[in-house]
Every structure is written in structure tokens, then in C-alpha cells.
Motif scaffolding. Structure first.
Motif, PDB file in Angstrom:
ATOM      1  N   UNK A  43       1.517   1.186  -1.501  1.00  0.00           N
ATOM      2  CA  UNK A  43       2.595   2.151  -1.284  1.00  0.00           C
ATOM      3  C   UNK A  43       2.371   3.457  -2.044  1.00  0.00           C
ATOM      4  N   UNK A  44       1.161   3.689  -2.544  1.00  0.00           N
ATOM      5  CA  UNK A  44       0.884   4.915  -3.299  1.00  0.00           C
ATOM      6  C   UNK A  44       0.480   6.089  -2.404  1.00  0.00           C
ATOM      7  N   UNK A  45       0.452   5.853  -1.098  1.00  0.00           N
ATOM      8  CA  UNK A  45       0.221   6.937  -0.140  1.00  0.00           C
ATOM      9  C   UNK A  45       0.905   6.536   1.168  1.00  0.00           C
TER      10      UNK A  45
ATOM     11  N   UNK B 124      -3.391  11.238  -8.830  1.00  0.00           N
ATOM     12  CA  UNK B 124      -1.932  11.199  -8.681  1.00  0.00           C
ATOM     13  C   UNK B 124      -1.610  10.667  -7.293  1.00  0.00           C
ATOM     14  N   UNK B 125      -0.709   9.704  -7.238  1.00  0.00           N
ATOM     15  CA  UNK B 125      -0.252   9.141  -5.970  1.00  0.00           C
ATOM     16  C   UNK B 125       1.250   9.008  -5.962  1.00  0.00           C
ATOM     17  N   UNK B 126       1.772   8.427  -4.889  1.00  0.00           N
ATOM     18  CA  UNK B 126       3.208   8.206  -4.803  1.00  0.00           C
ATOM     19  C   UNK B 126       3.624   7.111  -5.772  1.00  0.00           C
ATOM     20  N   UNK B 127       4.793   7.255  -6.358  1.00  0.00           N
ATOM     21  CA  UNK B 127       5.356   6.208  -7.208  1.00  0.00           C
ATOM     22  C   UNK B 127       5.698   5.005  -6.343  1.00  0.00           C
ATOM     23  N   UNK B 128       5.045   3.884  -6.617  1.00  0.00           N
ATOM     24  CA  UNK B 128       5.291   2.665  -5.835  1.00  0.00           C
ATOM     25  C   UNK B 128       6.775   2.296  -5.845  1.00  0.00           C
TER      26      UNK B 128
ATOM     27  N   UNK C  98      -5.316   8.261  -3.587  1.00  0.00           N
ATOM     28  CA  UNK C  98      -4.626   9.180  -4.494  1.00  0.00           C
ATOM     29  C   UNK C  98      -5.434  10.476  -4.530  1.00  0.00           C
ATOM     30  N   UNK C  99      -4.780  11.565  -4.956  1.00  0.00           N
ATOM     31  CA  UNK C  99      -5.466  12.855  -4.992  1.00  0.00           C
ATOM     32  C   UNK C  99      -5.934  13.157  -6.416  1.00  0.00           C
TER      33      UNK C  99
END
Length: 432
Positions: free
Chosen positions: A110-112, A184-188, A223-224
Motif C-alpha cells: 500500500x506504499x504506492x 518516500x512512499x505512501x503511509x501504509x 517509492x520515489x
């Protein structure tokens, strides 16, 4: 029909067994199997169930799976591209490993934003498995004394006399500055809640990973990549929004730092729900209330992420509505309350005893394995057929433990060989 259904589930049962050989496991349940069916095909479950616990090469996987090395590498790269496996650079070659579910392939899913799996359904299953049921949360956050994560102190609210005492590994800013790679990715946690229409307004795009794990996530598009300056800017933004920095419970090669809110974060929710003592997660500081300055405004209660503050209403005095009271056993020492006290009645002070942070991931894993009764799986991993170097890593970590913990390790393994090592080897010979 029952035999057919059981045969179809066998690869997933084997995968669950493999996951639970590692200290950070996941209790078996119908919910867990439904999660794994979204993340793994039946064939992938059967293959991953055979993988070693320690990082391994494509050649090792080829021997375990009885396929060519090129075919093994193709399958491993495909799994790494979906963040099921993490691929690490190792002296110019690639090593792979299966991370635990948390922090690991559950979160990476769920990080992207992804279209190759049903993130809505996955979020519903995660919520049921982690937030409604007790078993996994208790296993992850309440079992054993050594934990996967720890809280980082907000350096900006420390008094000057304590600032110089903060060690580099206790500073989130230093972790960012010294990392070889930053992703950096989305907060799970908040992304999961967003799929359920339960998320708060805190930013989604600020979950940080570092070093080799970050390199793998960047390479595979999970993640970027960012530079240290952007990482530090995200840290400052998170602190301004009263988010707590929770990260890897190691001194060296920290792999992640999350910017956590008390309403969505799995860890903070678990700490409140299970009333887990602060020592297992906290910084080396704790809040202290200067009662004479407290005006009873209650601001600290609103901002504390684990409800470690209450308001005692006594006789109402001019301009005072009561006194804040700190529940020391729950305080994380994060400093969020200090930054939000308008009367400056809250300060951070050093704890009487320092919290022990494992030196590195190997040290932490061995400690967790001893406490959870799974050390034998790390040492006698039939799939891995350990090299001398891998064995040396684990034994080195064991030999750095205290006498009581080494005795527990020896008792678990029931091994005269280990007892002999513990007796004859000077622990200083294995210091890093």
C-alpha cells in the motif's frame, strides 16, 4: 471436495509456516490466507515457502527450487518488482530476502497506488486482521521485550542541557543525513484508512525508507528517491503537524521512519489498546509537568498520541481549570505535548535508565528470536544450508548478548556446542 479445497490451500499453509519461522510472524487464520491470496499466486506461495530465512543468492534459490539460475533470477526479480522480496546489493551481486509482514510486504503493498491488486479489498482485510482481531497485534506489539520499532525524540523541543546528550542514532535528522539512499512512499496506515474512508487529514506521501531497503524500493518503483534536503523538509513538516517519528529499532542502518498519527498508526493504536508499557518503544526521555505553570487548558491531552496525560480538576482558581497529570508508564517521550503547551508547563527530562537499542538488525532479530522461542529456526534453517559467514553473523550477535540472554539461547537450542562457545569465548572478541 474437502480434500480438493485442502490441497488448494496447502501452498498458503506452507507459506504461513515459513513466515512464522521468523521472529516477526503472523498468526494463521482464514483472514491471513485471504490476504496472502491477493499478494501471492498459488505457485508463488509454494515457491516463497521454500526460501531461506537469511538473505540468499539466485543460485541458492535455483538449487532450492531445482530450476536454472536464470529462471530463479527471473522469478526473484518479478517478486522484488512487486515488493514481495527485497533485493540487496552484496559485493556487486544481488541477495534477496523475504521481509516479515510488518514492517515489510504488508506495508509495501500500500506504499504506492497499484492496479495489479485490489487495494480496497486488501485494506478491508488488513483492517480486520490488524485493527479488529487481537492476535496479530498482540504478537507484533505485546510479545517479548525487544520490538521492531522505536520512537524518535523531537530534538527541537529538548532543553539545551539535554540536546548535547542525544546520540546520533536517536536523531531522526541524523538518520536522514547519513543514509546512503532515501525513499518516500505512501503511509501504509493512512492509505489503508483512506481506502476505508477513515483517514485523517495528515499527509499520505511521507513514509521514509533508508539505505539498502530504500534502494530496492526505488529500483522497483515502490517509492520515489529523494535527497536529504527533502527528507529533512518532510521531517520538519511532520513535526509541525504533531506527527510522531516511529522507526527501526536499531542503532546502525536504520531502514525506516514513519510519521505517525494517533488515529491511524497501527503501533500507536496498539499501544493505547493494549496499554503496552512505554519502555518497549520509548525514547530516553519523558515528559515532566511543572505544576505551578500548568493552567489546565487541556492542550496536551488533545495532542498526546497515546493518551498518557489526563486532567485532574481540583478547586478552580483564577485562570486555572485544573492540573495535567502524566501517566509515566505510558509516556513515549516523543515531545509532541511539550511543543503544544502554551504555558510551557511541560518539559522533557532524561529517563532514570536508558532504553537499550539493539546495535543492528542481526542483534535485534536474535534478541526477538530468543524471547519468542524461535532462535533454532535462524540457526538451523534447512533451506539455507548456512554458509560460515552467515553462521558467524548470528553467533556474533548471540555472543554480544548478556549472560542471562545467552543462557536462554543455549537452553533453547539444547546445544553443548553453544554452551562451550559461551563458556570459552571472550565477548569482546566479537565487538564490531
Amino acid at each position: 471436495m474437502a480434500d480438493t479445497k485442502r490441497a488448494e490451500s496447502l501452498p498458503y499453509h506452507q507459506l504461513v509456516e515459513r513466515i512464522n519461522r521468523f521472529p516477526q510472524g503472523a498468526p494463521a487464520s482464514e483472514l491471513l490466507e485471504r490476504i496472502l491470496r491477493i499478494l501471492f499466486t498459488e505457485r508463488e506461495a509454494a515457491l516463497v515457502a521454500q526460501l531461506p530465512l537469511r538473505p540468499f543468492s539466485a543460485a541458492k534459490a535455483a538449487r532450492v527450487w531445482r530450476v536454472s539460475e536464470s529462471e530463479a533470477r527471473r522469478q526473484l526479480e518479478e517478486l522484488a518488482a512487486r515488493a514481495i522480496l527485497v533485493d540487496l546489493d552484496h559485493d556487486g551481486d544481488t541477495r534477496y530476502f523475504l521481509p516479515p509482514p510488518m514492517a515489510g510486504f504488508f506495508e509495501f503493498s500500500l506504499m504506492r497506488v497499484r492496479t495489479d491488486l485490489d487495494q480496497d479489498e486488501l485494506s478491508r482485510l488488513f483492517f480486520e486482521y490488524l485493527n479488529v482481531r487481537q492476535e496479530f497485534i498482540e504478537e507484533l506489539f505485546a510479545r517479548g521485550e525487544t520490538k521492531l520499532g522505536r520512537v524518535f525524540v523531537n530534538e527541537t523541543v529538548l532543553p539545551p542541557e539535554l540536546t548535547a546528550q542525544v546520540l546520533d542514532y536517536e536523531r531522526a535528522s541524523e538518520v536522514i543525513r547519513s543514509a546512503s539512499h532515501i525513499a518516500v512512499g505512501l503511509c501504509y496506515c493512512r492509505n489503508k484508512m483512506a481506502h476505508l474512508e477513515r483517514a485523517c487529514e495528515a499527509p499520505l506521501d511521507n513514509c521514509m525508507t533508508f539505505n539498502q531497503v530504500a534502494r530496492s524500493l526505488i529500483k522497483n518503483g515502490s517509492a520515489r528517491q529523494v535527497e536529504a534536503a527533502e527528507g529533512l523538509a518532510l521531517l520538519q513538516q511532520a513535526r509541525q503537524l504533531n506527527l510522531v517519528q516511529c522507526g527501526d529499532n536499531v542503532q546502525r542502518e536504520v531502514n525506516f521512519i514513519c510519521h505517525c498519527c494517533g488515529c491511524c498508526c497501527e503501533a500507536l493504536l496498539a499501544l493505547r489498546r493494549l496499554a503496552i508499557p512505554h519502555r518497549q518503544y520509548s525514547t530516553n526521555y519523558q515528559a515532566k509537568i511543572e505544576t505551578a505553570r500548568c493552567n489546565g487548558c487541556g492542550n496536551c491531552l488533545r495532542y498526546c498520541p497515546v493518551e498518557a496525560l489526563t486532567l485532574e480538576k481540583g478547586e478552580v482558581q483564577a485562570g486555572k481549570r485544573g492540573n495535567a497529570r502524566l501517566l509515566e508508564e505510558l509516556c513515549l517521550g516523543c515531545g509532541v505535548c511539550v511543543g503544544n503547551c502554551p504555558s510551557r508547563a511541560l518539559v522533557l527530562v532524561a529517563r532514570p535508565e536508558r532504553i537499550v537499542t539493539p546495535v543492528n538488525a542481526a542483534h535485534r532479530v536474535v534478541l526477538m528470536a530468543i524471547e519468542r522461542g524461535t532462535l533454532q529456526h535462524l540457526i538451523f534453517d534447512n533451506q539455507a544450508h548456512f554458509s560460515h559467514r552467515a553462521m558467524a553473523t548470528i553467533f556474533g550477535a548471540i555472543l554480544r548478548l548478556g549472560p542471562v540472554q545467552r543462557l536462554l539461547a543455549s537452553q533453547q537450542l539444547k546445544s553443548r556446542f553453544l554452551e562451550r562457545i559461551f563458556k570459552d569465548v571472550d565477548i569482546t572478541d566479537f565487538s564490531e
